[in-house]
Write a protein that holds these residues in place. Sequence first.
Motif, PDB file in Angstrom:
ATOM      1  N   ILE A 106       0.850  -1.179   0.000  1.00 42.88           N
ATOM      2  CA  ILE A 106       0.000   0.000   0.000  1.00 42.88           C
ATOM      3  C   ILE A 106       0.890   1.234   0.000  1.00 42.88           C
ATOM      4  O   ILE A 106       1.870   1.304   0.740  1.00 42.88           O
ATOM      5  N   CYS A 107       0.553   2.211  -0.836  1.00 43.42           N
ATOM      6  CA  CYS A 107       1.275   3.488  -0.865  1.00 43.42           C
ATOM      7  C   CYS A 107       0.662   4.393   0.202  1.00 43.42           C
ATOM      8  O   CYS A 107      -0.363   5.019  -0.038  1.00 43.42           O
ATOM      9  N   PHE A 108       1.289   4.457   1.368  1.00 44.21           N
ATOM     10  CA  PHE A 108       0.761   5.260   2.463  1.00 44.21           C
ATOM     11  C   PHE A 108       0.843   6.754   2.155  1.00 44.21           C
ATOM     12  O   PHE A 108      -0.035   7.514   2.533  1.00 44.21           O
ATOM     13  N   SER A 109       1.919   7.172   1.517  1.00 42.09           N
ATOM     14  CA  SER A 109       2.057   8.578   1.133  1.00 42.09           C
ATOM     15  C   SER A 109       2.817   8.659  -0.179  1.00 42.09           C
ATOM     16  O   SER A 109       3.635   7.794  -0.493  1.00 42.09           O
ATOM     17  N   ILE A 110       2.529   9.713  -0.929  1.00 45.79           N
ATOM     18  CA  ILE A 110       3.206   9.935  -2.208  1.00 45.79           C
ATOM     19  C   ILE A 110       3.558  11.407  -2.308  1.00 45.79           C
ATOM     20  O   ILE A 110       2.696  12.271  -2.130  1.00 45.79           O
ATOM     21  N   SER A 111       4.825  11.698  -2.581  1.00 47.47           N
ATOM     22  CA  SER A 111       5.278  13.066  -2.825  1.00 47.47           C
ATOM     23  C   SER A 111       5.763  13.138  -4.261  1.00 47.47           C
ATOM     24  O   SER A 111       6.630  12.363  -4.670  1.00 47.47           O
ATOM     25  N   ARG A 112       5.209  14.061  -5.006  1.00 50.87           N
ATOM     26  CA  ARG A 112       5.574  14.217  -6.416  1.00 50.87           C
ATOM     27  C   ARG A 112       6.723  15.215  -6.514  1.00 50.87           C
ATOM     28  O   ARG A 112       6.608  16.343  -6.059  1.00 50.87           O
ATOM     29  N   GLN A 113       7.828  14.790  -7.119  1.00 52.06           N
ATOM     30  CA  GLN A 113       9.027  15.614  -7.230  1.00 52.06           C
ATOM     31  C   GLN A 113       9.364  15.857  -8.697  1.00 52.06           C
ATOM     32  O   GLN A 113       9.106  15.019  -9.545  1.00 52.06           O
TER      33      GLN A 113
END
Length: 89
Positions: free
Chosen positions: A26-33
């Motif tokens: 599961i992707c708990f958090s995603i930061s787009r860079q």
Amino acid sequence: MKRLIIHGDPGIRKNAIIDYDDEEQICFSISRQGDWHGPDEPQLWCVIGAEEERGDFERRNYVPHWLDTESIDAGAVEVVKHADELAVE
């Protein structure tokens, strides 16, 4: 729990489920860079883990700098579920 850097955008959002290391993660958090001054394609910096680790993630019972970090291309990501039902596309 580990940090996964995805080169490119496979179209996933927070709480997406991916098949990684022959397990559903599961992707708990995603930061787009990298949208403004970064590389040619964006990078998604994700914290992934099993459902049993969700409590530790929500209580911040981990040190982000000590997570194992791995990197893959967006084409190699096998998406099981793109996002929650409430996610905005």
